[in-house]
Design an enzyme around this catalytic site. Structure first.
Site, PDB file in Angstrom:
ATOM      1  N   SER A   1      14.206   1.850   1.455  1.00 35.39           N
ATOM      2  CA  SER A   1      15.233   1.966   0.426  1.00 35.39           C
ATOM      3  C   SER A   1      16.550   1.387   0.971  1.00 35.39           C
ATOM      4  O   SER A   1      16.564   0.258   1.441  1.00 35.39           O
ATOM      5  CB  SER A   1      15.361   3.426  -0.023  1.00 35.39           C
ATOM      6  OG  SER A   1      16.071   3.530  -1.228  1.00 35.39           O
TER       7      SER A   1
ATOM      8  N   HIS B   1       8.994   4.088  -6.334  1.00 34.23           N
ATOM      9  CA  HIS B   1       9.884   3.929  -5.186  1.00 34.23           C
ATOM     10  C   HIS B   1       9.597   4.973  -4.109  1.00 34.23           C
ATOM     11  O   HIS B   1       9.565   6.171  -4.379  1.00 34.23           O
ATOM     12  CB  HIS B   1      11.329   4.064  -5.670  1.00 34.23           C
ATOM     13  CG  HIS B   1      12.353   3.723  -4.642  1.00 34.23           C
ATOM     14  ND1 HIS B   1      12.614   2.426  -4.241  1.00 34.23           N
ATOM     15  CD2 HIS B   1      13.202   4.510  -3.925  1.00 34.23           C
ATOM     16  CE1 HIS B   1      13.585   2.424  -3.344  1.00 34.23           C
ATOM     17  NE2 HIS B   1      13.949   3.675  -3.129  1.00 34.23           N
TER      18      HIS B   1
ATOM     19  N   ASP C   1       8.502   0.333  -9.134  1.00 34.93           N
ATOM     20  CA  ASP C   1       9.818   0.673  -8.609  1.00 34.93           C
ATOM     21  C   ASP C   1      10.902   0.139  -9.548  1.00 34.93           C
ATOM     22  O   ASP C   1      10.868  -1.024  -9.961  1.00 34.93           O
ATOM     23  CB  ASP C   1       9.967   0.031  -7.227  1.00 34.93           C
ATOM     24  CG  ASP C   1      11.178   0.532  -6.457  1.00 34.93           C
ATOM     25  OD1 ASP C   1      12.113   1.074  -7.074  1.00 34.93           O
ATOM     26  OD2 ASP C   1      11.190   0.358  -5.223  1.00 34.93           O
TER      27      ASP C   1
END
Length: 329
Positions: free
Chosen positions: A173, A304, A274
């Site tokens: 991330s 995600h 995502d």
């Protein structure tokens, strides 16, 4: 008590900012996620094939790291050094720490599978420390590794186990953004005897001010919602900056041109569902157009950072791809 203060900003379940500047990051959402955000203490003994230690690397500001060292497989010589991964955690630059169970369970599995050593950086968090604070911490951790490789600093777990000629940057991330940032910084440095062998960006938090189709249309998950992205960015970015800020949008016009950067081979892991998939893929295409070596791995049907949930079945596929990338380089 924090409950008697006025909340001036909040990210549902994750974070509350109070008028006096204090921040409460106590998880307040569904109980199944609570396990993932619980802290796991370090342990010198091998548990599930990995030992874990926390080390302060800069006493002046308290910057510290978590080190994972795997128990050697029988086929590995006791004198053979292992690849070293420098890890940057996600959380939109605002939440999470390396000792949370979500990271512990994944990086324990990864280090055991890869037979590699991991150094995970406890990054300073926004809004108390806005960008570029996390970038500075990532850079400081890399310089610490360089000093250790020169023999200037002792850390037995790394001195005895880590191969400084096979250093990989890895981040998930927003930590994936730091992989690109630090790789670009290192490209302008003489890092010997450290050799940057590759970068691994897992669901990197690349964004644009102009919203992508995936961000607008794909379903949200507990680990990423549109509100989370927008509020984390408002808390993490420097005052006046937009999502086109170079750390968030390294393929954008405000960032250094990709073709001019000296970058190692990059693996970018993407989840099909995502919210920020489109900007991740845009980064990969821009890298290819700039002549950079980039490999894309897609987990289909996943959202995600799905792998931070230990019950997810596709995690093994992701780990296998990361291990293959390490072995290749």
């Amino acid at each position: 008590m924090a409950s008697n203060k006025k909340i001036v900003e909040h990210v549902t379940n994750w974070l509350r900012v109070y008028g006096d500047g204090t921040v409460d990051r106590t998880w307040t959402g569904p109980s199944p996620v609570q396990l993932l955000v619980n802290s796991v203490p370090p342990h010198d003994e091998f548990i599930e094939g990995v030992a874990v230690r926390d080390v302060v690397i800069d006493p002046s500001n308290g910057l510290n790291v978590r080190i994972y060292v795997p128990e050697r497989d029988n086929i590995v010589s006791g004198k053979e050094k292992l690849p070293l991964l420098l890890h940057f955690h996600g959380g939109g630059f605002c939440v999470t720490t390396p000792d949370w169970y979500m990271y512990y369970q994944f990086y324990t599995r990864l280090m055991h599978s890869a037979q590699a050593v991991c150094v995970s950086v406890y990054l300073r968090l926004a809004p108390e420390h806005r960008l570029p604070a996390a970038c500075e911490d990532a850079y400081a951790a890399f310089l610490w590794l360089c000093s250790m490789a020169h023999g200037e600093l002792p850390e037995p777990w790394l001195n005895n186990s880590a191969d400084f000629q096979r250093v990989f940057l890895i981040g998930d991330s927003s930590g994936g953004n730091l992989v690109h940032y630090l790789a670009a910084q290192a490209g302008d440095m003489n890092t010997e005897p450290v050799r940057l062998a590759g970068g691994i960006a897992i669901h990197p938090g690349f964004l644009r001010a102009e919203l992508s189709k995936s961000f607008l249309e794909l379903p949200e998950t507990p680990l990423l919602t549109r509100d989370m992205v927008n509020k984390f960015m408002s808390l993490a970015l420097p005052d006046g900056a937009t999502k086109d800020f170079p750390i968030m949008c390294p393929m954008g016009p405000l960032a250094p041109p990709l073709h001019g950067l000296k970058l190692p081979p990059m693996l970018v892991a993407v989840a099909e569902m995502d919210l920020i998939r489109d900007s991740e893929l845009e980064y990969c295409e821009a890298m290819k157009e700039a002549g950079k070596e980039v490999e894309i791995f897609v987990n289909h049907g996943m959202g995600h950072c799905f792998y931070l949930d230990p019950e997810t079945t596709q995690t093994n596929e992701l780990i296998e791809e990361i291990v293959n990338s390490i072995v290749k380089h």
